[in-house]
Design an enzyme around this catalytic site. Structure first.
Site, mmCIF file in Angstrom:
data_model
loop_
_atom_site.group_PDB
_atom_site.id
_atom_site.type_symbol
_atom_site.label_atom_id
_atom_site.label_comp_id
_atom_site.label_asym_id
_atom_site.label_seq_id
_atom_site.Cartn_x
_atom_site.Cartn_y
_atom_site.Cartn_z
ATOM 1 C CE1 TYR A 49 -16.518 23.117 -5.183
ATOM 2 C CE2 TYR A 49 -17.690 22.652 -3.132
ATOM 3 C CZ TYR A 49 -17.648 23.234 -4.394
ATOM 4 O OH TYR A 49 -18.739 23.942 -4.844
ATOM 5 C CB SER B 149 -20.049 26.479 -2.583
ATOM 6 O OG SER B 149 -20.736 25.294 -2.234
#
Length: 287
Positions: free
Chosen positions: A159, A146
């Protein structure tokens, strides 16, 4: 070569295919002529996508599998290999989010992020890659990191940590495939999406004690970003095209994600301590 020339006609296995960029990658793979194995824990989501792809003339198979379960992923890999043949593209995409201060994060929520976002990638590699290495058929492994894999963001520590881990894992795996003498036919690439439309923020974990307001405020901020996020199919097309160019880092929004990579390199080079920013750190409208 073009994406259609590289991937057309092969088998793609995509985890987390029920929504978001996973579904976008599945749709684009199908458009390129791939047989798509749609893997998700949400049976209804992948069944609906299977029907959509078949109605459009594609070949799609839905498989319910929890990527946290190593044995289940091994069984999936064996079934795909035995029933369909060599996998041309493995996409380890399944992922979940978590909001809140790290000290307020429930242990079960922490474990969920680690089990899905990190262990799920590892299980996919361990189950599928030996088959891919044993074949002389060209194959690709995409692991979904990401923009968060090159950034630091408060109130999303589990995360962000997981996406840093996936990026490092993928970089190491890229070297290991070379060291083992398989780089001529197995290609490992890291996918770093910017903001792409999905339901990851709605389904993210929160906190059940401590500062719930802070956790939900961060969720609201990310939902605001989602409003300007990239369409998953458009993002998938960019990823496939960049993969066909032979890039290692596949960026859905090249300028936007690259700017975060440059900033990360600058901070590490200068050895600055992380600084809390009051302005919105990421603007997904930038491409």
């Amino acid at each position: 070569m073009t994406a259609a020339e590289l991937f057309g006609g092969g088998i793609a296995v995509i985890t987390g295919a029920g929504a978001g960029i996973g579904a976008g990658l599945a749709r684009q793979a199908s458009r390129l002529g791939m047989t798509v194995v749609l893997v998700d824990i949400d049976a209804g989501a992948v069944a609906a996508l299977r029907d959509e792809l078949r109605a459009a003339g594609g070949t799609a198979i839905d498989k319910v599998c929890d990527v946290r379960d190593a044995e289940a992923v091994q069984a999936l890999a064996a079934a795909v290999h035995d029933d369909l043949g060599p996998v041309r593209l493995l996409v380890n995409n399944a992922g979940v989010e978590q909001f809140g201060y790290l000290w307020d994060t429930p242990v079960d929520n922490w474990r969920r992020v680690v089990d899905v976002n990190i262990n799920g990638v590892y299980h996919g590699i361990r189950a599928f890659l030996p088959h891919m290495l044993a074949s002389d058929t060209p194959a690709w492994v995409w692991n979904l990191s990401s923009i968060g894999g090159v950034a630091v963001v408060p109130l999303q520590a589990p995360y962000i940590m997981s996406k840093h881990a996936v990026l490092a894992l993928t970089e190491c795996l890229h070297l290991e495939v070379q060291a083992a003498g398989h780089a001529d036919h197995v290609h490992v690439q890291a996918v770093l999406p910017g903001a792409v439309v999905s339901n990851i923020f709605e389904s993210a974990g929160g906190v059940d004690g401590g500062d719930t307001d802070a956790a939900e405020s961060q969720r609201a901020a990310m939902l605001d970003i989602k409003a300007a996020a990239m369409d998953p199919l458009a993002a998938a097309k960019v990823v496939f095209d960049q993969a066909a160019e032979g890039r290692f880092y596949l960026l859905t929004q090249p300028d936007y994600v690259s700017s975060a990579m440059i900033e990360r390199a600058r901070v590490l080079t200068s050895q600055e301590a992380p600084r809390l920013r009051t302005e919105r750190r990421f603007d997904p409208s930038r491409s």
